[in-house]
Design a protein around this motif. Structure first.
Motif, PDB file in Angstrom:
ATOM      1  N   ASP A 138       1.224  -1.333   0.065  1.00  0.00           N
ATOM      2  CA  ASP A 138       0.219  -0.275   0.089  1.00  0.00           C
ATOM      3  C   ASP A 138       1.131   1.292  -0.565  1.00  0.00           C
ATOM      4  N   LEU A 139       2.128   1.631  -0.002  1.00  0.00           N
ATOM      5  CA  LEU A 139       3.373   2.413   0.022  1.00  0.00           C
ATOM      6  C   LEU A 139       2.088   3.656  -0.933  1.00  0.00           C
ATOM      7  N   TYR A 140       2.176   3.527  -2.416  1.00  0.00           N
ATOM      8  CA  TYR A 140       2.246   5.004  -3.332  1.00  0.00           C
ATOM      9  C   TYR A 140       0.706   5.055  -2.911  1.00  0.00           C
ATOM     10  N   LYS A 141      -0.147   4.016  -2.766  1.00  0.00           N
ATOM     11  CA  LYS A 141      -1.287   4.276  -2.651  1.00  0.00           C
ATOM     12  C   LYS A 141      -1.875   4.676  -1.715  1.00  0.00           C
ATOM     13  N   LEU A 142      -1.131   4.891   0.313  1.00  0.00           N
ATOM     14  CA  LEU A 142      -1.437   5.132   1.376  1.00  0.00           C
ATOM     15  C   LEU A 142      -1.001   7.024   0.829  1.00  0.00           C
ATOM     16  N   HIS A 143       0.464   6.393   0.120  1.00  0.00           N
ATOM     17  CA  HIS A 143       0.990   8.063   0.290  1.00  0.00           C
ATOM     18  C   HIS A 143       0.683   9.447  -0.255  1.00  0.00           C
TER      19      HIS A 143
END
Length: 408
Positions: A278-283
Motif C-alpha cells: 500500500d505504500l504508493y496508494k497510502l502516500h
C-alpha cells in the motif's frame, strides 16, 4: 517540612537543614525508609525508629575510603535523645576541571551508605524500547503527561518530518539499568519534552538545563505543560520561561459503553492497510488529504521516508483503517496505536481527501478503528485535538496544555 523543596535524595548544592520537632523527624524518617526500601530490602544500619534518624559506624570516613570519586555524600545524624535531627550535605573539594568533566555525565548519591549512580547517556536505537516502556510507566502513574505517551513517541520517531540526524541528542538518565528520566525534542529542535519517574523529581533542574542547552533553536525553546501541573510551571518560570498562546488539548473517549457502529455507502469498502503493497496508494491519499499542493512526489527520498513510517515498531495494520472507493483508491484513513501494556489507544492520524469530505467517512473509519482497538483490550482512546469532529463522536475533555517559551 516541605518535602518537595527539601527532598534528601538528590543534591544540587550545599544545604543544611535541622528538624527540631520530633514528630516531623519521625515523619521524615518514615518517608526515607519508604524510599530506601525501593533499592534494598534491609540494612543493618537502620535502627531505632522511635528516636528519629541515626547514622552508625562512621559512614563519612568509610565512604571517603570506599568512594573517593563521589561528587556528593549524604550524612544523617541525630542527638542521643533523638530530639534533634540534622540532615547535612557535605561536598568534596574537587578541582574545577574534574567537576566540569563529570557535569551532566555522572552523579553518585548515597543514602545510608547505598550508592546510586545517575548516569547520562545519549540516545541510540538500542534504547528505543526502553523509552517506550518509560513513557508507558509514566502514564500509568500520572496522566499529566498523557500528551506525551509512548504512541506519540513512536509516531514522531518514524514520521517523515522527524529529524533523525539529531536523535543522538536525546538525553537519557539511568539509575543502574533503570531509565528514570528523559529529555527529547519534538520532530526537530525548538520544542522539547522532559520527565522523570516518581521519586526522581529533584533531578528535573539538570534535565531542563540540558534541554535548554541542547534543543533550543533561533526562536528559543517551547515546552507544553499540563494546566494543573503547577510544579513544572514554577520550575519553567524559575528559568525565565514565559507563557505562550500555543496550546495542546487532549480529548478522551471511554470505549466500554459506547456504540462504535457507522454506516457507509455501497461504493466504499473498509479495510486495514497492507504494509507491503500500500505504500504508493497510502502516500497518494495522505498527500491529498493534508491539502498539499502540486503533483504527488514519488522520488526515492520521499518514498523511503514513507517506508520508514510504515516500519514503525509497534504499528499494527489491523488498527490502521482505510476507506477504499470502487476505483481502488484510498479516500479516508484513521490510524490507531495500541500496546497491550496500556489500557488506551492513541488516535493519529485521521484524514479524508477533499472530494470525499462531509460524507461521514471520517467518522466511519474512526469508529471502525476504535471498535478494533476495543477488541484488543483498549478501554479508552486519546487524541490531541479540540475539534468538534471528535466531540461529536463522544470524546470529552481530558486535559489542556499551555506552551511556555524560553528565548535564547
Amino acid at each position: 517540612m516541605n518535602w518537595t523543596e527539601n527532598h534528601p535524595l538528590f543534591i544540587r548544592e550545599r544545604k543544611f537543614m535541622i528538624l527540631k520537632d520530633k514528630k516531623e523527624a519521625e515523619d521524615c524518617f518514615n518517608r526515607l525508609v519508604e524510599l530506601f526500601n525501593r533499592f534494598v530490602e534491609s540494612h543493618k544500619n537502620i535502627e531505632n525508629l522511635k528516636t528519629g534518624l541515626k547514622l552508625i559506624v562512621n559512614w563519612e570516613e568509610h565512604l571517603k575510603l570506599k568512594y573517593p570519586e563521589r561528587e556528593f555524600i549524604l550524612i544523617l545524624s541525630s542527638t542521643i535523645a533523638g530530639e534533634d535531627v540534622a540532615i547535612r550535605f557535605n561536598q568534596d573539594t574537587l578541582s574545577r576541571e574534574y567537576m566540569n568533566a563529570i557535569r551532566n555525565r555522572l552523579r553518585i548519591y548515597i543514602i545510608w551508605g547505598i550508592v546510586m549512580k545517575i548516569v547520562f547517556r545519549n540516545f541510540d536505537d538500542s534504547y528505543y524500547e526502553q523509552v517506550c516502556d518509560f513513557l508507558i510507566e509514566l502514564s500509568k502513574d500520572d496522566r499529566k503527561h498523557i500528551n506525551w505517551n509512548w504512541a506519540r513517541w513512536e509516531w514522531m520517531f518514524f514520521h517523515p518530518e522527524f529529524n533523525r540526524d539529531l536523535k543522538n541528542k536525546i538525553g537519557l538518565w539511568y539509575l543502574a539499568d533503570e531509565l528514570v528520566a528523559i529529555a527529547t525534542y519534538d520532530h526537530y529542535f525548538g520544542e522539547a519534552f522532559f520527565a522523570t519517574k516518581q521519586g526522581f523529581e529533584e533531578f528535573e533542574k539538570d534535565i531542563l538545563e540540558y534541554a535548554i542547552a541542547t534543543f533550543s533553536n533561533e526562536g528559543g525553546l517551547g515546552v507544553a505543560v499540563n494546566d494543573k501541573d503547577i510544579h513544572t510551571v514554577d520550575l519553567l518560570r524559575s528559568y525565565h520561561f514565559v507563557k505562550h498562546d500555543q496550546t495542546e488539548n487532549i480529548l478522551e473517549l471511554a470505549l466500554e459503553n459506547v456504540s462504535l457502529e457507522g454506516t457507509i455507502s455501497e461504493d466504499i469498502t473498509l479495510k486495514n492497510i497492507d504494509i507491503k503493497n500500500d505504500l504508493y496508494k497510502l502516500h497518494h491519499m495522505l498527500w491529498q488529504a493534508f491539502d498539499n499542493e502540486g503533483p504527488v512526489p514519488v522520488d526515492e527520498v520521499t518514498m523511503n521516508k514513507q517506508k520508514e513510517m510504515l516500519s514503525a515498531t509497534h504499528l499494527n495494520p489491523f488498527l490502521h483503517v482505510v476507506a477504499e472507493n470502487k476505483d481502488g483508491e484510498y479516500v479516508a484513513y484513521c490510524g490507531l496505536w495500541y500496546s497491550p501494556k496500556t489500557d488506551y489507544v492513541y488516535v493519529e492520524p485521521v484524514c479524508t481527501v477533499p472530494e470525499y469530505r462531509h460524507k461521514g467517512l471520517g467518522q466511519v473509519v474512526v469508529m471502525e478503528a476504535l471498535k478494533r482497538g476495543r477488541s484488543l483490550g483498549a478501554k479508552k482512546a486519546y487524541v490531541i485535538s479540540d475539534s468538534h469532529f471528535y466531540k461529536s463522536l463522544g470524546f470529552q475533555q481530558h486535559s489542556h496544555y499551555m506552551f511556555y517559551w524560553h528565548n535564547s
